[in-house]
Design a protein around this motif. Structure first.
Motif, PDB file in Angstrom:
ATOM      1  N   HIS A 382       0.846  -1.189   0.000  1.00 56.17           N
ATOM      2  CA  HIS A 382       0.000   0.000   0.000  1.00 56.17           C
ATOM      3  C   HIS A 382       0.886   1.247   0.000  1.00 56.17           C
ATOM      4  O   HIS A 382       1.028   1.919   1.029  1.00 56.17           O
ATOM      5  CB  HIS A 382      -0.907  -0.026   1.225  1.00 56.17           C
ATOM      6  CG  HIS A 382      -1.459  -1.402   1.549  1.00 56.17           C
ATOM      7  ND1 HIS A 382      -2.428  -2.006   0.775  1.00 56.17           N
ATOM      8  CD2 HIS A 382      -1.186  -2.290   2.532  1.00 56.17           C
ATOM      9  CE1 HIS A 382      -2.727  -3.199   1.301  1.00 56.17           C
ATOM     10  NE2 HIS A 382      -1.968  -3.385   2.361  1.00 56.17           N
ATOM     11  N   HIS A 389       4.694  -4.682   1.816  1.00 54.62           N
ATOM     12  CA  HIS A 389       4.860  -6.075   2.225  1.00 54.62           C
ATOM     13  C   HIS A 389       6.140  -6.530   1.526  1.00 54.62           C
ATOM     14  O   HIS A 389       6.122  -6.976   0.389  1.00 54.62           O
ATOM     15  CB  HIS A 389       3.627  -6.888   1.841  1.00 54.62           C
ATOM     16  CG  HIS A 389       2.404  -6.402   2.572  1.00 54.62           C
ATOM     17  ND1 HIS A 389       2.397  -6.228   3.942  1.00 54.62           N
ATOM     18  CD2 HIS A 389       1.187  -6.015   2.149  1.00 54.62           C
ATOM     19  CE1 HIS A 389       1.209  -5.778   4.320  1.00 54.62           C
ATOM     20  NE2 HIS A 389       0.464  -5.629   3.252  1.00 54.62           N
ATOM     21  N   GLU A 429       0.477  -2.818   9.729  1.00 55.39           N
ATOM     22  CA  GLU A 429      -0.966  -3.046   9.819  1.00 55.39           C
ATOM     23  C   GLU A 429      -1.344  -4.389  10.426  1.00 55.39           C
ATOM     24  O   GLU A 429      -2.503  -4.598  10.752  1.00 55.39           O
ATOM     25  CB  GLU A 429      -1.644  -2.860   8.448  1.00 55.39           C
ATOM     26  CG  GLU A 429      -1.117  -3.776   7.364  1.00 55.39           C
ATOM     27  CD  GLU A 429      -1.911  -3.712   6.060  1.00 55.39           C
ATOM     28  OE1 GLU A 429      -2.807  -2.870   5.922  1.00 55.39           O
ATOM     29  OE2 GLU A 429      -1.607  -4.539   5.184  1.00 55.39           O
ATOM     30  N   HIS A 430      -0.416  -5.299  10.618  1.00 52.19           N
ATOM     31  CA  HIS A 430      -0.801  -6.630  11.115  1.00 52.19           C
ATOM     32  C   HIS A 430      -0.657  -6.780  12.622  1.00 52.19           C
ATOM     33  O   HIS A 430      -0.992  -7.823  13.169  1.00 52.19           O
ATOM     34  CB  HIS A 430       0.008  -7.727  10.406  1.00 52.19           C
ATOM     35  CG  HIS A 430      -0.244  -7.772   8.927  1.00 52.19           C
ATOM     36  ND1 HIS A 430       0.634  -8.331   8.037  1.00 52.19           N
ATOM     37  CD2 HIS A 430      -1.283  -7.302   8.194  1.00 52.19           C
ATOM     38  CE1 HIS A 430       0.147  -8.213   6.805  1.00 52.19           C
ATOM     39  NE2 HIS A 430      -1.009  -7.586   6.870  1.00 52.19           N
TER      40      HIS A 430
END
Ligand code: FAD
Ligand code: ZN
Length: 474
Positions: A382, A389, A429-430
């Motif tokens: 993103h 990633h 984000e994880h």
């Protein structure tokens, strides 16, 4: 323990205290890295039942692991191997309590599946913009628990920005009702923001009031080949400037990542060939327009013209229809599956200020190539949010499992050191889960860690909420 199980059966009904049979769906994490063993999986149907379950567990000193869809990628929602922890599954709590059209909000229970909320909003002629590839099985409670990101963050923000209020069961089994749905409320510490992203370590989210938005009149998607990561970031700047709030998606894909989709999913229509001498990066842009398709297309075409002049775009395809737009998004969303087909790999979910990403990528690519010649980088993500990633795959023909076992520690060290050097985050984000507890201890400042421990101690002095997640066990 049998006495506790008996009391839990009285609260939620015997059918919803699972102790036998195949519990793998609750006890193993989504990536199958960890398999635990629970005392029981308990499935309450209301906030009152959740509170009663928590009170019984607190009295017995039994730990609770809140769980939604169990799609988390940081091993935060599964029990340890002791057989003493209760998995508290929220999936039966899936009622929509209230839709408030004038306030552009709805109040929903934690176990609602994300996709069902998107569909509900659409039926009302509205938009619930949170969107991620696990949306068919993740829950809004889990999205809030992890402060999930996804593909629309560049315009609508992370789950945190979409939330107006929470209902939470505390580790003592009390209920905090913060569901007023207010857009302004400066009455002391923001407790809502404390629970969002706390990964089930401070309390259990049972319901939430979330923002809704008007549906855009038109959406257009483009797929562009760019000459470098630096050009991709330049394109991001141009897109912000010329599309304003219309820019709702900005994803980047490395040539190798795109090549994996072409190799493993030949049925998909990919607009570029991604052969060895093809451009190194590709960008997927989405423009949402509140006026009309015609207006959206004109603005998009004007942007691409500028980008061609600037040299930051070499070639581009603009979707002609919604179906074609879905096909383009499908290419981007297929990268995780394509890389899994290629073999196990070492995953990173990192963020760095967009302005520094080109230098970070150049530096880190070179470090990894020097340390592990032939290593392959599946770099995508993103970019609009500065979130990559940045995954690392064994050299061609190498044994993927052996590579993961032997190199994971070293590769993580090299990547996370580079992230720290560039002022970034090792988890964009994880979340932290149980997987990245050591990294948090290493890369978070002692002052921040001290405050985190103080918060945990104040809210959960017994340490029964998801122990070993985010912070190490005592
Ligand atoms: P779970 O996995 O069940 O739980 C996650 C964490 O939240 C755990 O720590 C758990 O204890 C806690 N939790 C769950 N429910 C509650 C509750 N009610 N109260 C308090 N704590 C709770 N994530 C992104 O951010 N962006 C992406 O783009 C993205 N893409 C993904 C794609 C795929 C294919 C997959 C499998 C995962 C992806 N994820 C992504 C990760 C994952 O989907 C998200 O983290 C999601 O928000 C987790 O929701 P869940 O209901 O499955 O939560
Ligand atoms: Zn992601």
């Amino acid at each position: 323990m049998t006495a506790l199980l008996e009391r839990l059966r009285q609260i939620v009904g015997p059918a919803h205290v699972l102790t036998d049979g195949d519990l793998i769906a609750y006890e193993q994490d989504w990536r199958r890295r960890v398999r635990g063993k629970s005392l029981a999986v308990v499935r309450p149907a209301s906030t009152a039942e959740v509170a009663a379950v928590v009170r019984e567990c607190a009295a017995a000193g039994t730990s609770l692991i809140p769980q939604g869809g169990n799609t988390g990628l940081s091993v935060g929602s599964t029990p340890d191997e002791s057989g003493t922890q209760v998995v508290l599954s929220l999936t039966r709590m899936n009622a929509v309590r209230h839709i408030d059209r004038d306030n552009l909000s709805f109040t929903v229970e934690a176990g609602c599946i994300l996709q069902s909320l998107q569909e509900l909003a659409e039926k009302q002629g509205l938009l619930f913009p949170l969107s991620l590839a696990a949306e068919g099985s993740c829950t809004i409670g889990g999205n809030l628990g992890t402060n999930a990101g996804g593909t629309q963050v560049v315009r609508y923000g992370n789950t945190r920005e979409l939330c107006l209020g929470l209902e939470v069961v505390t580790p003592q089994g009390e209920v905090w009702d913060g569901l007023k749905g207010l857009r302004k409320d400066n009455t002391g510490y923001d407790l809502r923001d404390l629970f969002i992203g706390s990964e089930g370590t401070l309390g259990i989210i049972t319901a939430a009031t979330m923002k809704l938005f008007p549906q855009p009149a038109a959406q257009l998607t483009a797929f562009a080949a760019v000459p470098s990561m630096e050009a991709a970031v330049r394109l991001l700047g141009l897109a912000h400037q010329h599309l304003g709030a219309g820019l709702t998606g900005f994803e980047v894909m490395g040539r190798f990542a795109l090549g994996l989709v072409i190799k493993h999913m030949p049925q998909l229509r990919v607009p570029f060939a991604a052969q060895d001498d093809a451009p190194p990066y590709y960008v997927l842009l989405e423009n949402s327009d509140s006026e009309s398709e015609q207006h959206a297309r004109e603005r998009f075409e004007a942007l691409l013209e500028l980008a061609f002049e600037d040299g930051c775009v070499l070639d581009a395809v603009v979707a002609e229809s919604l179906a074609q737009a879905h096909e383009l998004w499908h290419v981007r969303e297929s990268i995780p599956l394509a890389q899994a087909e290629e073999g196990l790999n070492i995953k990173h979910d990192i963020s760095i200020a967009a302005s520094r990403i080109p230098a970070f990528v150049e530096h880190t690519d070179a470090v990894l190539q020097r340390e592990i010649p032939g290593v392959r980088l599946v770099n995508f993500g993103h970019l609009g949010d500065g979130n990559l990633h940045y995954n690392v795959q064994a050299p061609e023909g190498g044994d993927a499992k052996a590579f993961l076992n032997e190199q994971e520690h070293r590769v993580n060290h090299l990547v996370y050191e580079a992230v720290a050097e560039f002022g970034g985050s090792f988890s964009a984000e994880h979340g932290v889960g149980a997987l990245k507890v050591d990294q948090l201890q290493k890369y978070q400042s002692p002052v921040a860690l001290g405050m985190m421990r103080a918060i945990k101690q104040a809210l959960d002095p017994q340490g029964i909420m998801n122990p070993g997640c985010i912070l190490p066990r005592d």
